[in-house]
Structure formats: structure tokens, C-alpha cells
Design an enzyme around this catalytic site. Structure first.
Site, PDB file in Angstrom:
ATOM      1  N   ARG A 141      -0.179   9.306 -10.078  1.00  0.00           N
ATOM      2  CA  ARG A 141      -0.209   7.713  -9.808  1.00  0.00           C
ATOM      3  C   ARG A 141       0.208   7.075 -10.322  1.00  0.00           C
ATOM      4  NH1 ARG A 141      -3.819   7.795  -5.629  1.00  0.00           N
ATOM      5  NH2 ARG A 141      -3.827   4.983  -5.875  1.00  0.00           N
ATOM      6  N   HIS A 194       2.615   3.541  -8.867  1.00  0.00           N
ATOM      7  CA  HIS A 194       2.831   2.367  -9.048  1.00  0.00           C
ATOM      8  C   HIS A 194       4.054   1.393  -9.867  1.00  0.00           C
ATOM      9  CE1 HIS A 194      -1.155   2.131  -7.883  1.00  0.00           C
ATOM     10  NE2 HIS A 194      -1.892   2.946  -8.597  1.00  0.00           N
ATOM     11  N   ASP A 199       0.724  -1.218  -0.285  1.00  0.00           N
ATOM     12  CA  ASP A 199       0.559  -0.306  -0.060  1.00  0.00           C
ATOM     13  C   ASP A 199       0.892   1.573   0.002  1.00  0.00           C
ATOM     14  OD1 ASP A 199      -2.044   1.544   0.100  1.00  0.00           O
ATOM     15  OD2 ASP A 199      -2.968   0.914   2.511  1.00  0.00           O
ATOM     16  N   SER A 247      -6.911  -5.868  -6.236  1.00  0.00           N
ATOM     17  CA  SER A 247      -7.923  -6.370  -4.646  1.00  0.00           C
ATOM     18  C   SER A 247      -9.068  -5.950  -6.488  1.00  0.00           C
ATOM     19  CB  SER A 247      -8.158  -5.570  -3.942  1.00  0.00           C
ATOM     20  OG  SER A 247      -9.057  -4.189  -4.063  1.00  0.00           O
ATOM     21  N   ARG A 259       2.053  -5.111   5.943  1.00  0.00           N
ATOM     22  CA  ARG A 259       1.352  -4.027   4.873  1.00  0.00           C
ATOM     23  C   ARG A 259       2.722  -2.506   5.304  1.00  0.00           C
ATOM     24  NH1 ARG A 259      -4.771  -2.516   4.498  1.00  0.00           N
ATOM     25  NH2 ARG A 259      -4.876  -1.088   2.879  1.00  0.00           N
ATOM     26  N   ARG A 273      -5.502  -2.046   8.532  1.00  0.00           N
ATOM     27  CA  ARG A 273      -6.406  -3.254   8.626  1.00  0.00           C
ATOM     28  C   ARG A 273      -5.981  -3.841   7.160  1.00  0.00           C
ATOM     29  NH1 ARG A 273      -8.139   1.927   6.750  1.00  0.00           N
ATOM     30  NH2 ARG A 273      -7.603   2.498   4.620  1.00  0.00           N
ATOM     31  N   LEU A 319      11.045 -20.509  -4.747  1.00  0.00           N
ATOM     32  CA  LEU A 319      10.485 -19.658  -4.256  1.00  0.00           C
ATOM     33  C   LEU A 319       9.350 -19.522  -5.120  1.00  0.00           C
ATOM     34  CD1 LEU A 319       9.267 -17.010  -2.788  1.00  0.00           C
ATOM     35  CD2 LEU A 319      10.185 -14.916  -4.165  1.00  0.00           C
TER      36      LEU A 319
END
Ligand code: FPP
Length: 238
Positions: free
Chosen positions: A30, A34, A17, A62, A185, A191, A128
Site C-alpha cells: 500500500r 501512496h 482516493d 483524515s 474524488r 461520498r 496557487l
């Protein structure tokens, strides 16, 4: 790798985030945030490889992210395709196996094709396992799991009296992977945001104020070091 790391989690999950805030602080779009976030992904994969972490699950898009402006969605999908195209040789070189969870058929056709190509090309790798959560929602996953379980009962493959935690887990997108030991996070939000709701029942949480594009390998090692200091009791007493 830090000498202070004694216990390595088998499975790390990350809510990446703060890309937008990182960009805003610099007066960038933005999308630039990213792009910088994708660089942090590379570093994190490398760090997990060095630590010999077995599974790394990244919340890359998401189910709720479809509500973002169309331009941002398109840019994120392009970035995903670019990442997969450019990084596949590196994944092969580093013995990383790519997997994905979520409602993958929601993704644009070209992204789905690119994803499946990389999944196939890296299928034989034994290091991995990098799992991208794409168009993923924890509640949707549970609903899909219930539907799959009901189908198995209807077909007579299982008896409903046999349904337990272990069996239900086998009907989730994550059926091939162990539950995460550590959830990181970034950007300080406290959250879960609909991420791995079923699987994180006993996962250790690590929240850092760092924004995702600023998250380095050293930050990953610090989180793992902190994980080593936690006492996991799974609801029992010592
Ligand atoms: C959250 O930051 C981040 C996302 C919704 C997307 C995550 C994508 C990447 C890290 C880059 C691409 C990843 C791969 C695997 C190629 P935010 O936009 O919600 O940030 P904000 O809360 O500061 O606005």
C-alpha cells in the site's frame, strides 16, 4: 492547457482516493501506492498553476486515517515529510504558497516542524495556495468552530444574536479561503468522507473512476472542462 477550458474554478478540492487499490492491482505494498499518489500530487499542483486556480485543497490524511495500521501511518507521515523537504524548492520556483488545515498538533513533532518550515518559506508566494488537509475531519472542524464561537461570545467579542453563516465561517479552519467551487474524488466512490462538510454546500462534484496515482494533468483539465458546463444556481432559479 486545454483550449476548451472557459471557466476556471477559483478553488478546487480533491479527495485523493485509490492509492491502496492501485498498489494491490500491481502486487505492490500500500505504501508504494501512496508514493505513486505523491507523484500525482506534483502533477496536479502543476496543472492548477497552469490554469491559474487560486486555491487547491488536498485531503492528504483524515482524522479517521489514524485507525489505519501503524506501519501505514508511519509511512504516510514519512512521505509527507519527504514531500515537503524535496518539493519546497519547486513550490518556491512555481510561486506556490503552502497552507494546512486540520488538527495539526496531532501530527508527529518532526512532521509539524517540517510543515511549518515550508509554510513560512512559501508565505510570500502569490500564485496557487496549496492547502493540505491533515488529521482533518469535517465534523471535528465544525465542533472546533462552535467552541471558538462560544469563546468569542463568552469574552464579549460578539453578540450571539449576530451569529450567521458568514460569521460562523470565520471560526472554521478554512476562514481565510473561499468555499471550493469544484470537488474532485477519484476511485469512483460517491461520498464526502467527512471532507469540508460545511464548505461544500454548493460545490460542484466530479467523481472519476480513475485511481489517484493514475490521475493526470489531462484528467484535471477534463474535470475543469466539465465544471465549465455546469449551471450553478445556488438554490435560486435562472
Ligand atoms: C486514499 O487512498 C489516500 C490516502 C489516505 C492518503 C493520501 C496520500 C497521498 C496521495 C500521498 C501523500 C500526499 C502528500 C501531500 C505528500 P486509500 O489508501 O484509501 O486507497 P484505497 O481506498 O484504494 O485503499
Amino acid at each position: 492547457m486545454s483550449a476548451r477550458i472557459k471557466t476556471v474554478p477559483r478553488h478546487i478540492a480533491i479527495i485523493m482516493d485509490g492509492n491502496g487499490r492501485w498498489a494491490k492491482l500491481r502486487g505492490f505494498s500500500r505504501i508504494k501506492g501512496h508514493e505513486a499518489g505523491a507523484q500525482a500530487v506534483r502533477e496536479c499542483v502543476e496543472g492548477c498553476g497552469e490554469l491559474k486556480v487560486e486555491y487547491l485543497t488536498l485531503y492528504a490524511f483524515s482524522a479517521e486515517n489514524w485507525q489505519r495500521p501503524k506501519t501505514e501511518i508511519i509511512a504516510l507521515m514519512r512521505l509527507l515529510e519527504k514531500f515537503l523537504k524535496e518539493k519546497t524548492p519547486e513550490l518556491l520556483e512555481k510561486n506556490v504558497r503552502l497552507q494546512a488545515i486540520g488538527r495539526l498538533t496531532d501530527l508527529p513533532q518532526s512532521a509539524q516542524e517540517r510543515l511549518h518550515t515550508t509554510i513560512e518559506q512559501t508565505a510570500g508566494n502569490t500564485g496557487l495556495t496549496l492547502i493540505l488537509a491533515l488529521s482533518y475531519g469535517g465534523r471535528l472542524e465544525i465542533i472546533d468552530g462552535i467552541k471558538s464561537l462560544l469563546r468569542a461570545i463568552e469574552l464579549g467579542h460578539i453578540d450571539k444574536a449576530m451569529v450567521d453563516v458568514e460569521m460562523f465561517s470565520k471560526h472554521l479552519y478554512t476562514r481565510y479561503y473561499p468555499d471550493p467551487d469544484l470537488l474532485i474524488r477519484t476511485s469512483g466512490e460517491m461520498r464526502l468522507s467527512n471532507f469540508l462538510l460545511w464548505q461544500t454546500s454548493y460545490t460542484e462534484l466530479y467523481i472519476t473512476p480513475k485511481l489517484w496515482p493514475d490521475f493526470t494533468k489531462e484528467d484535471l483539465f477534463a474535470a475543469v472542462e466539465e465544471f465549465g458546463r455546469r449551471q450553478r444556481r445556488y438554490g435560486a432559479v435562472e
